[in-house]
Every structure is written in C-alpha cells, then in structure tokens.
Write a protein that holds these residues in place. Structure first.
Motif, PDB file in Angstrom:
ATOM      1  N   UNK B 124     -10.010 -55.967  -2.714  1.00 12.09           N
ATOM      2  CA  UNK B 124     -11.055 -55.031  -3.167  1.00 12.09           C
ATOM      3  C   UNK B 124     -12.393 -55.767  -3.286  1.00 12.09           C
ATOM      4  N   UNK B 125     -12.318 -56.987  -3.867  1.00 10.00           N
ATOM      5  CA  UNK B 125     -13.539 -57.770  -4.049  1.00 10.00           C
ATOM      6  C   UNK B 125     -14.154 -58.142  -2.701  1.00 10.00           C
ATOM      7  N   UNK B 126     -13.297 -58.562  -1.765  1.00 12.63           N
ATOM      8  CA  UNK B 126     -13.819 -58.993  -0.464  1.00 12.63           C
ATOM      9  C   UNK B 126     -14.372 -57.827   0.326  1.00 12.63           C
ATOM     10  N   UNK B 127     -13.670 -56.694   0.268  1.00 17.46           N
ATOM     11  CA  UNK B 127     -14.168 -55.527   0.998  1.00 17.46           C
ATOM     12  C   UNK B 127     -15.492 -55.063   0.404  1.00 17.46           C
ATOM     13  N   UNK B 128     -15.602 -55.188  -0.936  1.00 15.46           N
ATOM     14  CA  UNK B 128     -16.848 -54.826  -1.577  1.00 15.46           C
ATOM     15  C   UNK B 128     -17.997 -55.715  -1.127  1.00 15.46           C
ATOM     16  N   UNK B 129     -17.671 -56.983  -0.855  1.00 13.27           N
ATOM     17  CA  UNK B 129     -18.693 -57.949  -0.461  1.00 13.27           C
ATOM     18  C   UNK B 129     -19.017 -57.823   1.023  1.00 13.27           C
ATOM     19  N   UNK B 130     -17.990 -57.736   1.852  1.00 15.74           N
ATOM     20  CA  UNK B 130     -18.161 -57.628   3.309  1.00 15.74           C
ATOM     21  C   UNK B 130     -17.393 -56.394   3.774  1.00 15.74           C
ATOM     22  N   UNK B 131     -18.031 -55.220   3.748  1.00 11.92           N
ATOM     23  CA  UNK B 131     -17.300 -53.967   4.042  1.00 11.92           C
ATOM     24  C   UNK B 131     -16.601 -53.968   5.403  1.00 11.92           C
ATOM     25  N   UNK B 132     -17.092 -54.759   6.361  1.00 16.43           N
ATOM     26  CA  UNK B 132     -16.502 -54.704   7.686  1.00 16.43           C
ATOM     27  C   UNK B 132     -15.259 -55.572   7.822  1.00 16.43           C
ATOM     28  N   UNK B 133     -14.933 -56.285   6.753  1.00 24.52           N
ATOM     29  CA  UNK B 133     -13.824 -57.229   6.827  1.00 24.52           C
ATOM     30  C   UNK B 133     -12.512 -56.495   7.081  1.00 24.52           C
ATOM     31  N   UNK B 134     -11.785 -56.872   8.140  1.00 25.13           N
ATOM     32  CA  UNK B 134     -10.470 -56.270   8.358  1.00 25.13           C
ATOM     33  C   UNK B 134      -9.692 -57.103   9.369  1.00 25.13           C
ATOM     34  N   UNK B 135      -8.417 -56.760   9.553  1.00 33.13           N
ATOM     35  CA  UNK B 135      -7.600 -57.408  10.573  1.00 33.13           C
ATOM     36  C   UNK B 135      -6.927 -58.687  10.103  1.00 33.13           C
ATOM     37  N   UNK B 136      -6.360 -59.405  11.096  1.00 29.78           N
ATOM     38  CA  UNK B 136      -5.551 -60.581  10.800  1.00 29.78           C
ATOM     39  C   UNK B 136      -6.332 -61.659  10.059  1.00 29.78           C
ATOM     40  N   UNK B 137      -7.538 -61.971  10.547  1.00 31.29           N
ATOM     41  CA  UNK B 137      -8.319 -63.029   9.926  1.00 31.29           C
ATOM     42  C   UNK B 137      -8.540 -62.728   8.446  1.00 31.29           C
ATOM     43  N   UNK B 138      -8.965 -61.498   8.170  1.00 36.27           N
ATOM     44  CA  UNK B 138      -9.206 -61.099   6.785  1.00 36.27           C
ATOM     45  C   UNK B 138      -7.925 -61.194   5.982  1.00 36.27           C
ATOM     46  N   UNK B 139      -6.811 -60.737   6.579  1.00 40.87           N
ATOM     47  CA  UNK B 139      -5.528 -60.778   5.879  1.00 40.87           C
ATOM     48  C   UNK B 139      -5.153 -62.192   5.488  1.00 40.87           C
ATOM     49  N   UNK B 140      -5.295 -63.119   6.464  1.00 42.79           N
ATOM     50  CA  UNK B 140      -4.931 -64.517   6.181  1.00 42.79           C
ATOM     51  C   UNK B 140      -5.861 -65.096   5.110  1.00 42.79           C
TER      52      UNK B 140
END
Lengths: 355, 527
Positions: B124-140
């Motif tokens: 939640x914190x990361x998505x709030x900071x970088x809304x476009x964050x998604x996928x494998x890289x973000x997951x790891x």
C-alpha cells in the motif's frame, strides 16, 4: 524391626529391565545407601518407593502398611515420604520460606513457627527465608530442599544423589551434616548414589545394585572386605585380585602363603586383598634375607597422605610370577622411591571370591 | 520379566501411561489426537477434492496457459526473493552482530522493525508512492523489504551464539578473514538460514494482499479471484491443490537439504564475549549505507506514505463510528482466537515435553504441516467441509476462529512447549511427595511455571490474527469488519486516505509482537 520392605519388585521400560526381582529390608531409623553405576536401576528403585512410578510386580510395605502391591496403590501424595532429588528441585517461583512451607498445613503462625524450626534444623539463617532459590549456593539449596522434605515429618526420607552437584569439600561436610541431622530426627533414610566412598561413609546398610538387581546387601565394612564377586570388589574400591591354590584356610599365591577367610574351600580360586592390607618395607642394598615376597617399586603416585605404589614381584623359583604388578597403598611421607627393593607383607586375611 | 509378559495386551500408544502410573495421560492423548484430526482437515480437503473432481477434469483445469503463467510467476517470485532476502539478512546480521559498525544496537532494532508493518501495508505504501509500480519487479522488491526480518532474526541470533574459539582456531591455521567467514561462520548459520528461508518462502506462497495491490498474479491471488467470481468452483479448488503441493514440496525440500547436524556450541554457555571485527574508516561509511538504505526502504517508505495520507485526509478520515467497531471486532476475534488456540495447543505441548515418543512426534508434525498451508487453502477447505457437514456454522465467527486455530496453532505450540520445559517433571513429583494430589501439583507447579510461555504464545497468535486478511475476507460473516478487512475495503476503492488510520492502528498493534520476537531471538542467544 523392619520399617520398609520391598518384595520381589520388578519394573521394566519397554525391553529394558530397570528392577529385576528386588527385595530389600530397611530398619527403622537406619541409613541405607544404594550404590551402583549409572543405569543400574537405583533411581527407579527410589521412585517406586516414592510412588512416582508403579512397579510391574512385587510389593512395597512401610510399617506394615502396603504402599503398593498387585492390586492396590497409595498415590505419592498420600505416602508422607520425604524426597530430595539430585538438584534439590526447589520451586523457582517461590521464596525459600514458601518452598519449605509448600507441604505444610495449618494457620500462618503455625507454619511460620515450623518453618523457623526447620531452618534451624538445617542450620540456615532466618534471613534467607525471603530469598529466591537462584540466590542460594548449591549447598544452601540442598539444605532448603531437605528442610522442605522434613516439613511434614516423614518416617522415611529418600535422597537421590543429593550431594553430587556439590564441590568435593562441601560434599563431605554436607553429607556428614545430613546424616547427623536425620539420625537425630530418627528418620529412616535411603540414599542413592554412584559414589562408593559416599555410600560407604553414609550408610549403616549398603546395597550394591547392578543391571537392575541387588547383588549384595550388608554392613559397609562387610561388603568392602568380603564382596561377592570381582566386579563388586572393584566397584567398591581398588582391589588386588590374585589366583591362588586354597588349602584348609590358607592360600598359596604370588605373595606366598597367606590366610583366607574361607577354610571350607580347597583347590584353585581367586582371592582378593585391599591395597591397604599390603605393607611394604624397604630392603637395604645387599640384604639377601628377602624371600618370595619381595619386589621392586616401578611407579609411585604420590597423593599427599597416601601414596599408591606399583610393585613388580621378583620372580621366585617355585612360580613364574615375575612381571605381575601389585597395587600397594602406603603413607605418603614414607613412600619408597621408584627402583627401591621392598618386602611385602599382608595384614589380615584375604577374601576368597566366589567361583 | 515374567510378570510383564503375562500382562494383558495394551496398545503401544497407551502403554506409556501404565508405566508411569499417570492416569491423566489417556484423555490428554485423546485431546491431542482430536486437535490433530482437525488440523488434518485441509489436507483431507486437498486429497478429497482431487479425487472427487476426477482425473480428466483435473487435467482440463490444470493444463492450460493461465496455470502455467501463474506457476512461472510464483516460482520466479520465490527463486528471486528468497536468495535476495538471505543475502540482505546475513549481511545485516554480520554488520550488526560481528562488526564495530556505529550504532549497531539501533540498526539491529531497525532491521527487525519492518515486521511491525503488515505485508499488504508495505505494498500500500509503495503503490501510494509510485502508483505505476506493478509486476514481478515490484513483487520481489516489496517482498524482500517485508519479509527479510524473518531471516535476519535467526541469522543474528546464531551469529551472536557462535563460539569465537572456532574462528580463532581457523585464523591460527592460516585461513584469511574472508575465507573464515565462508568456511567457518556461514556453514554454522545453515540451520538458521534454512529455517528462515522456509518461513519466507511459505509467506510468499500464502500472501494475498501484497500481490493483489501490486497487480502481480500468484496462485493465491488467482484462487481468491476465482472464489469471488464462482464461489466454490472446482477451478479455485484445483488451483488450491497446486498451491498446497507447492507448499508441501517446499517443506520436503527444506527437510531434505537441511541436514541434521547441530552446530550450536553445546556447553555451559560461552565464557568469552565475541570480539567485533574492525571495519576501518572507509569501509564503515560504505557499510553504513546498507542498513541505512534498508531502513529507508522498509520503514521510511511506509512511514512517509502513511503520514502523507493521514495529513491529506485530516480529521475526516478518522470515522470513529467505523474505526472503533472494527477495532473492537478485531480485538474480540483475536482474543477469542488466541484463547482457543492456546487451549488447543496445551495437550500437544504437554505430551511432547513429558512423553516424547514416535506417536507424539507424528501428531506434532501434522500440526506443523497444516499451518504451512496458505490461509486461502485452509479457508477454502473450511468453506467446502463446513457447508457439507455443518452448514449451521457457515458464515459465523466459529468458522473464522477454526481457521485461525488451524493456521496459528504452531505459534502457540512452540511457546507453550518452551514454557512447560521450564517446569521439569521432577518439580511436579516433589510437589506430590509433599502431599499435593497430581492435579493440584500440576496446577501449582507446571501451570504456574509455564504461564509466561503460554502468555507469549497467546500474544503471538493474538497479533497474527490482528493482521490476518485472506482467511478473514473469505470466511467472516456478513457485517464483520476487522481492521484488516476495513483497510482492504478502502484501499481496494483507491481511497488510500481513508485506509491510512486502519494501517496505522495495525502497525501500532504489531509493535509489541515485533518487540517480542526481537527479544525472544536475543533470549535464545542467551543474552
């Protein structure tokens, strides 16, 4: 009169037999020590008497009351038998006073008075009552455990290696104090230990246990001088065992002709002497008076008051016994040096070991 | 001997009780058996549902591109995250335990602190900071930051406990410092690393919220979506079977490669204190970067995002009429679940300390296996079975509590066992020889002495339930709103500001748990 009687008690764990047909009588007010190597079943014996374990068969009777037999069993908490385990097992969440008072009933005033009595009995300062178990030394913990066990005035006290965690010096002193205290209180006591010296010094009656059996029971001096077999002999102390030929109460052996305690047996047998029964006297150089009982000191182990000597017998014409080494014990300050020729004599008679 | 042979036959499991003359034993064994049977329900579900679905349908449901894609995602996630976590955790553990890094105590606390932030709050914190964050890289990335403390704590505890004499001995044999680390220190950390890696791996497989928010599909998120759309369909069930198989193979892999060697120094405690390695000025600056960067990413980001949303939301997001009931329900569920779980763990814990035997080891292992299954599998199993055999408790708190019991039993078990081990049987025997009946001796001695262990276990379960999302979402009756589900509802609607108070309360509630785990790992090391 016998207070405690064990009749043919058997107890096994799976395929391991911890007690095999154990029978034992303990006199009122006496001290019995049960000694044996670890795993010999001596602790199990104690736990059966205390009621922590049930025997597979056999019975235990205390003052004519059956504690356990094939059909009935009095649970541990109704036996009124004192128990002091190896490390004292003080309750870590209770103070010294609460530990000692754990088994006491009655009003707070009565309890306090009894606790004070008990503290005095085990020679502990009253100021220790508010302390916690971890603040006590090992010896103090054991004395608190003893006071706790004495609180309900048991007729029988069981001690499960209570001194083994203590330092050597403290151990002997504590043992002596406990023995006197229990005798004064008239409490019948059974001590379990693997330390033969402790057992010999503590007991009126000594019982040697091995592989779940009581191999020999009797007064300590009897067992020390007349053990039933070689293993028991070695377990109770250093032993000199020699092959000999018996004839009408005399034995011919490497030490010459010596008296034995069994005049009925004849023929080949093994005899046993304790090293203290052998005396050595130095032979001046050139003295040719020495006969078959002479030897040469080949090693000395000076231990202060006592010195252990290894003496190799000089060969005699009659027997080819050269090379066999005897253990001899003599007063430390008078010990001969390595290489000295000595004359060996025997005090008392040798014990004939069972065939 | 003759007497034992003539005894009538007694089943081996019950023979123990005859031997010790302990009549309380048989009911305790029965209770432990009952709990274990309950714990085996999810496994029974996995097997049963596979058989019932039939081979051809199973193949049809599993052999398709979607399943392959999920498998690749899940495997990649595990294969990338676990080694990264290990490297980060071991490096931090070495720096905080064995080097003269300035502020080691503080860095050590900061390395454990990310545990206080629930995984889905991290994302939640990361998505709030970088809304476009998604996928494998973000997951790891988010997984590493959320889960590395699970490896850090045991690694640091082991490093603290290592016998420095071994390193001295290696040095005297002419081995260089770096080589000593790899040849002497690292091998001794093996058990700690394996255990921690297994824990991280199981969390990766089980986590729902973290990946749903990052729009990264794993088996767990896919099962959840399936369940939402088709309720109790065979498709969701079969994916759950695959997920369960993944967990079980991870358990097997860990058990097979762990080895049985115990490297810990056995003795009366090490007499010498560890001498920290000196880093030197330049190295210190570089080495400070690692814990600092980790703290910024794993703690700074949640802190900044939460603060930002709370400021942006202002007083309006503190809807007391919703937050207070959610807090109340959460605390009530957590308290009931902790009590239930601790009571259920009691017979098993008592048996494993007082009567360790093969039967009891098997019973205990069964409980551990179930709790390694993801919450979503447990939830699906309970839904399926409860609807069939006890529809009355479906959609009630009973089912939710049952799920908590199955998922968190080992947490209570481990602490309880340690607690009961504090009360040797000799103390109970002594109490009996002083006139207490067996029941009263147990109460006065064993219960009293194991109370701290029981309390610690209950606290662990309590806090785990506080932050539980997946099973609660699936099983909670209509109208139940816990902090986690309340948070989830708002953040799913992209109302991040409204979700912030819930996240804050969960973090605050988790702080004691983190402190407990931190001090437990210190305690294990004997300091």
């Amino acid at each position: 009169m016998s207070t405690l009687e064990l009749h043919a008690v058997c107890k096994s764990y799976g395929s391991v037999c911890a007690m095999n047909n154990v029978s034992l009588n303990v006199e009122t007010g006496s001290r019995t020590a049960i000694v044996g190597p670890s795993g010999s079943g001596k602790s199990t014996l104690l736990r059966v008497i205390a009621g922590f374990e049930s025997p597979d068969s056999g019975s235990v009777v205390l003052n004519g009351k059956i504690l356990v037999d094939g059909t009935n069993e009095i649970p541990a908490h109704r036996r009124v038998i004192g128990f002091v385990p190896q490390d004292g097992a003080l309750f870590p969440h209770l103070t010294v006073a609460a530990n000692i008072g754990f088994g006491l009933a009655g009003s707070p005033a009565e309890r306090t008075q009894r606790i004070d009595e008990l503290m005095e009995m085990v020679a502990l300062d009253r100021r220790m009552l508010a302390r916690w178990p971890h603040e006590l030394s090992g010896g103090q913990q054991q004395r608190v455990a003893l006071a706790r066990a004495l609180a309900q005035r048991p007729q029988l006290m069981l001690l499960d290696e209570p001194f083994s965690a203590l330092d050597t010096g403290l151990r002997a002193a504590t043992r002596k104090a406990v023995a006197q205290l229990l005798s004064a209180a008239g409490v019948t006591t059974i001590l379990v230990t693997h330390d033969q010296a402790e057992a010999l010094s503590f007991a009126d009656q000594l019982a040697v246990m091995r592989d779940g059996r009581l191999v020999q029971v009797g007064p300590p001096l009897d067992l020390y001088l007349r053990p039933c077999d070689e293993t028991t002999a070695a377990f109770l102390g250093d032993a000199v065992v020699l092959p000999a030929r018996l004839e009408n109460g005399w034995a011919d052996c490497a030490l010459g002709r010596i008296a034995v305690d069994d005049s009925a047996r004849n023929g080949d047998a093994k005899i046993m002497l304790r090293p203290e029964q052998l005396n050595v006297a130095e032979i001046a150089a050139g003295d040719t008076d020495a006969q078959g009982r002479s030897g040469i000191v080949i090693e000395t182990d000076f231990g202060g008051a006592v010195c252990n000597l290894g003496v190799r017998l000089t060969a005699t014409a009659a027997e080819n016994t050269a090379g066999s080494t005897l253990l001899v014990r003599c007063p430390g300050p008078q010990a001969p040096a390595v290489g000295a020729s000595v004359k060996i004599s025997v005090t008392g008679s040798a014990h004939v070991l069972a065939a | 001997m003759a007497a034992t042979q003539s005894d009538s036959y007694v089943p081996p499991a019950l023979r123990v009780w005859r031997r010790t003359g302990n009549q309380a034993g048989a009911p305790v064994t029965a209770a432990a058996l009952l709990v274990t049977l309950l714990a085996l329900l999810p496994l029974a579900f996995v097997i049963g549902v596979t058989i019932q679905t039939g081979w051809s349908t199973v193949m049809q449901l599993l052999v398709r591109p979607r399943v392959g894609e999920l498998l690749v995602n899940t495997v990649l996630l595990v294969v990338l995250t676990v080694p990264l976590c290990t490297i980060l955790a071991v490096a931090l553990a070495w720096l905080t335990e064995r080097s003269d890094l300035p502020g080691r105590r503080a860095w050590s606390l900061l390395a454990a602190a990310p545990l206080a932030v629930p995984a889905f709050v991290h994302s939640y914190a990361w998505v709030g900071l970088v809304p476009s964050l998604h996928g494998l890289f973000a997951g790891v990335l988010v997984s590493v930051l959320a889960y590395f403390p699970f490896l850090y704590l045991p690694a640091a505890a082991t490093l603290r406990r290592l016998d420095p004499g071994l390193e001295d001995a290696a040095a005297s044999l002419g081995v260089k410092p770096w080589a000593i680390f790899f040849r002497v220190v690292l091998p001794q950390m093996r058990l700690a690393i394996w255990g921690g890696a297994l824990l991280v791996g199981l969390h990766l497989l089980a986590e729902y919220g973290l990946y749903a928010m990052l729009r990264f599909d794993t088996f767990t998120t896919a099962i959840f979506d399936q369940f939402q759309s088709t309720y109790n369909g065979p498709a969701a069930n079969m994916l759950a079977v695959v997920l369960a198989l993944c967990c079980l193979s991870m358990l097997t892999l860990e058990a097979a490669t762990r080895g049985s060697a115990r490297y810990a120094h056995v003795g009366a405690g090490s007499a010498r204190l560890l001498r920290p390695h000196r880093l030197g000025k330049q190295a210190t600056v570089i080495c400070l970067l690692l814990p600092a960067l980790t703290a910024v990413l794993a703690l700074g980001v949640p802190l900044v995002t939460l603060t930002r949303w709370l400021i942006a939301g202002g007083a309006a997001v503190w809807r007391i009429d919703e937050i207070v009931p959610a807090l109340g329900q959460t605390l009530a569920l957590a308290a009931a679940g902790a009590l239930l779980t601790t009571c259920a763990a009691m017979p098993m814990a008592w048996l494993s300390i007082r009567h360790p035997g093969r039967l009891n080891r098997v019973l205990e292992a069964c409980n551990y296996i179930t709790s390694s299954l993801p919450g979503i599998v447990v939830a699906l199993a309970l839904v399926t079975i409860v609807v069939r055999i006890a529809p009355a408790i479906y959609q009630t708190s009973v089912t939710v509590l049952l799920a908590y019991l199955l998922m968190f039993l080992p947490r209570a078990l481990i602490s309880l066992r340690a607690g009961i081990a504090q009360a040797p049987v000799e103390l109970e025997n002594t109490a009996r020889s002083l006139g207490r009946s067996p029941g009263r001796a147990f109460w006065a001695i064993t219960m009293r002495l194991s109370a701290p262990g029981a309390a610690a276990g209950a606290a662990l379960v309590f806090l785990a339930i506080t932050n539980e999302l997946t099973a609660t979402l699936l099983l909670a009756p209509n109208g139940t709103h816990t902090l986690a589900t309340g948070f989830w509802a708002f953040s799913s609607e992209i109302d991040y500001a409204a979700a912030a108070p819930y996240a804050l309360i969960m973090v605050l509630l988790s702080l004691p748990l983190t402190w407990l785990l931190y001090s437990q790992s210190k305690h294990l090391a004997g300091r």
